[in-house]
Design a protein around this motif. Sequence first.
Motif, PDB file in Angstrom:
ATOM      1  N   UNK A   3       0.825  -1.210   0.000  1.00 19.06           N
ATOM      2  CA  UNK A   3       0.000   0.000   0.000  1.00 19.06           C
ATOM      3  C   UNK A   3       0.858   1.258   0.000  1.00 19.06           C
ATOM      4  N   UNK A   4       2.004   1.218   0.686  1.00 26.99           N
ATOM      5  CA  UNK A   4       2.884   2.390   0.734  1.00 26.99           C
ATOM      6  C   UNK A   4       3.326   2.789  -0.667  1.00 26.99           C
ATOM      7  N   UNK A   5       3.809   1.815  -1.421  1.00 26.45           N
ATOM      8  CA  UNK A   5       4.327   2.114  -2.748  1.00 26.45           C
ATOM      9  C   UNK A   5       3.209   2.418  -3.732  1.00 26.45           C
ATOM     10  N   UNK A   6       2.069   1.755  -3.570  1.00 31.30           N
ATOM     11  CA  UNK A   6       0.932   2.011  -4.451  1.00 31.30           C
ATOM     12  C   UNK A   6       0.436   3.449  -4.290  1.00 31.30           C
ATOM     13  N   UNK A   7       0.399   3.930  -3.038  1.00 32.62           N
ATOM     14  CA  UNK A   7      -0.049   5.300  -2.789  1.00 32.62           C
ATOM     15  C   UNK A   7       0.886   6.311  -3.457  1.00 32.62           C
ATOM     16  N   UNK A   8       2.181   6.057  -3.386  1.00 38.60           N
ATOM     17  CA  UNK A   8       3.148   6.967  -4.005  1.00 38.60           C
ATOM     18  C   UNK A   8       3.046   6.925  -5.518  1.00 38.60           C
ATOM     19  N   UNK A   9       2.895   5.729  -6.072  1.00 37.33           N
ATOM     20  CA  UNK A   9       2.753   5.609  -7.518  1.00 37.33           C
ATOM     21  C   UNK A   9       1.481   6.295  -8.007  1.00 37.33           C
ATOM     22  N   UNK A  10       0.421   6.207  -7.228  1.00 37.87           N
ATOM     23  CA  UNK A  10      -0.834   6.875  -7.600  1.00 37.87           C
ATOM     24  C   UNK A  10      -0.650   8.383  -7.646  1.00 37.87           C
ATOM     25  N   UNK A  11       0.147   8.925  -6.712  1.00 37.06           N
ATOM     26  CA  UNK A  11       0.423  10.368  -6.733  1.00 37.06           C
ATOM     27  C   UNK A  11       1.190  10.747  -7.998  1.00 37.06           C
ATOM     28  N   UNK A  12       2.156   9.903  -8.384  1.00 37.19           N
ATOM     29  CA  UNK A  12       2.877  10.159  -9.622  1.00 37.19           C
ATOM     30  C   UNK A  12       1.972  10.086 -10.830  1.00 37.19           C
ATOM     31  N   UNK A  13       1.082   9.091 -10.863  1.00 38.50           N
ATOM     32  CA  UNK A  13       0.137   8.979 -11.984  1.00 38.50           C
ATOM     33  C   UNK A  13      -0.722  10.226 -12.086  1.00 38.50           C
ATOM     34  N   UNK A  14      -1.232  10.702 -10.966  1.00 36.63           N
ATOM     35  CA  UNK A  14      -2.086  11.894 -11.005  1.00 36.63           C
ATOM     36  C   UNK A  14      -1.300  13.101 -11.503  1.00 36.63           C
ATOM     37  N   UNK A  15      -0.069  13.266 -11.019  1.00 35.03           N
ATOM     38  CA  UNK A  15       0.745  14.401 -11.460  1.00 35.03           C
ATOM     39  C   UNK A  15       0.932  14.379 -12.971  1.00 35.03           C
ATOM     40  N   UNK A  16       1.133  13.183 -13.521  1.00 38.24           N
ATOM     41  CA  UNK A  16       1.340  13.074 -14.963  1.00 38.24           C
ATOM     42  C   UNK A  16       0.106  13.495 -15.742  1.00 38.24           C
ATOM     43  N   UNK A  17      -1.081  13.259 -15.173  1.00 41.87           N
ATOM     44  CA  UNK A  17      -2.309  13.658 -15.878  1.00 41.87           C
ATOM     45  C   UNK A  17      -2.500  15.165 -15.897  1.00 41.87           C
ATOM     46  N   UNK A  18      -1.758  15.886 -15.060  1.00 42.98           N
ATOM     47  CA  UNK A  18      -1.873  17.347 -15.022  1.00 42.98           C
ATOM     48  C   UNK A  18      -1.006  18.023 -16.084  1.00 42.98           C
ATOM     49  N   UNK A  19      -0.125  17.255 -16.725  1.00 39.55           N
ATOM     50  CA  UNK A  19       0.732  17.829 -17.752  1.00 39.55           C
ATOM     51  C   UNK A  19      -0.079  18.135 -19.004  1.00 39.55           C
ATOM     52  N   UNK A  20       0.313  19.160 -19.737  1.00 38.93           N
ATOM     53  CA  UNK A  20      -0.382  19.441 -20.997  1.00 38.93           C
ATOM     54  C   UNK A  20      -0.187  18.300 -21.971  1.00 38.93           C
ATOM     55  N   UNK A  21      -1.127  18.151 -22.910  1.00 37.61           N
ATOM     56  CA  UNK A  21      -0.983  17.061 -23.890  1.00 37.61           C
ATOM     57  C   UNK A  21       0.307  17.201 -24.682  1.00 37.61           C
ATOM     58  N   UNK A  22       0.873  16.077 -25.033  1.00 39.93           N
ATOM     59  CA  UNK A  22       2.077  16.116 -25.868  1.00 39.93           C
ATOM     60  C   UNK A  22       1.691  16.498 -27.283  1.00 39.93           C
ATOM     61  N   UNK A  23       2.593  17.127 -27.963  1.00 35.09           N
ATOM     62  CA  UNK A  23       2.347  17.513 -29.350  1.00 35.09           C
ATOM     63  C   UNK A  23       2.982  16.482 -30.272  1.00 35.09           C
TER      64      UNK A  23
END
Length: 370
Positions: A344-364
């Motif tokens: 659960x510790x690592x899953x929670x951290x990975x989920x935070x990384x996944x969410x951060x990536x969704x905040x990036x603008x779309x790639x061109x």
Amino acid sequence: MITWRRGEVVDIRREWRGAVELTVRIEDDGNAGASVRALAYPELVGRPEPGDTVLLNTTAQTMGLGTGGYALVVALPDRLPADPPAGPGHLVKGRYSPLQAVVLGADEQDSPHHDVLRDADDLGAMPVVVADLHSALPAICAGVRAVRPGARIVYVMTDGGALPAWFSMTAAALREAGWLAGTVTTGQAVGGDLEAVTVHTGLLAARHVLGADIAVVTQGPGNLGTDTRWGFSGVAAGEAVNAAAALGGRAVAALRISDADARERHQGISHHSLTAYGRVALVAADVIVPEVAEPLASQLVADVAPLRARHRVVTVPVDGLDEALRSAPVKLSTMGRGLDEDYAHFLASAAAGRHAATLLPPTTAPTTTA
């Protein structure tokens, strides 16, 4: 306050960026002749070789510390390193300690980056993932890469744990594998690709000098705690949220979660996260809760409730994150527990990384020519 020993270097065990691990034979105590595992930072003390006499700080070994259980080389008294070449730089780290060192700060006047950073005060909505423990770093990177494998991730290291970035085999391996674009050491921490005075200038340097798409802020290896509400080094996670928001970044709070830690205060959502984000962070962040199975799911819903008044609580799906975590180029470990022991510790951290990536603008998409 310091346990001193003198010894002789027997061999070099291994080395990574900025650090050399040694076997040293103790010469001058009741255990004379015993061998200890020691660590040297060549940038500070010179490079030890077999046969060298070394002065050691053995405090961590005497105390039985886990993360920091090395004897540390303080000096090579019979073979001092050459004086460093004259050059720019006047940031002193480890100030007024016996090992204070002068470095060139990215944000100081002599830096080639000073013109860029002098008036910089905007991160341009860059996602900034904040975590309590250093062990979250590779898992956050895994989560980012599961969505945006080409994203430039920069580690902004605070000074709550290890001070030398060289101590972190994790950061060195992530950099070598291309998972990190660089490291910025802030405050009293030292040894990053860039040095900075504060977390604020560290974040600005990550964005404007190293070209970060996403920054990850956490302390170095080692975590100091006292079993009190406020006496733990991870309280700085809340301060990092404030810094990110002050600079126009998008703070993403990775929760410290566990269903394996025997200590009640760290079960479910750790009291470290609840204090840092609930009391210290004064602005809103995206607080990430991973989608997990019962009974942990219900516990997380209850635990996160006090954070909803200030923060945006975001539930993030975890499909695909297991594969991402298992693809990490480093061994995942927190408090001596591996991935499957404290999933659960690592899953929670990975989920935070996944969410951060969704905040990036779309790639061109690249333009092609017929």
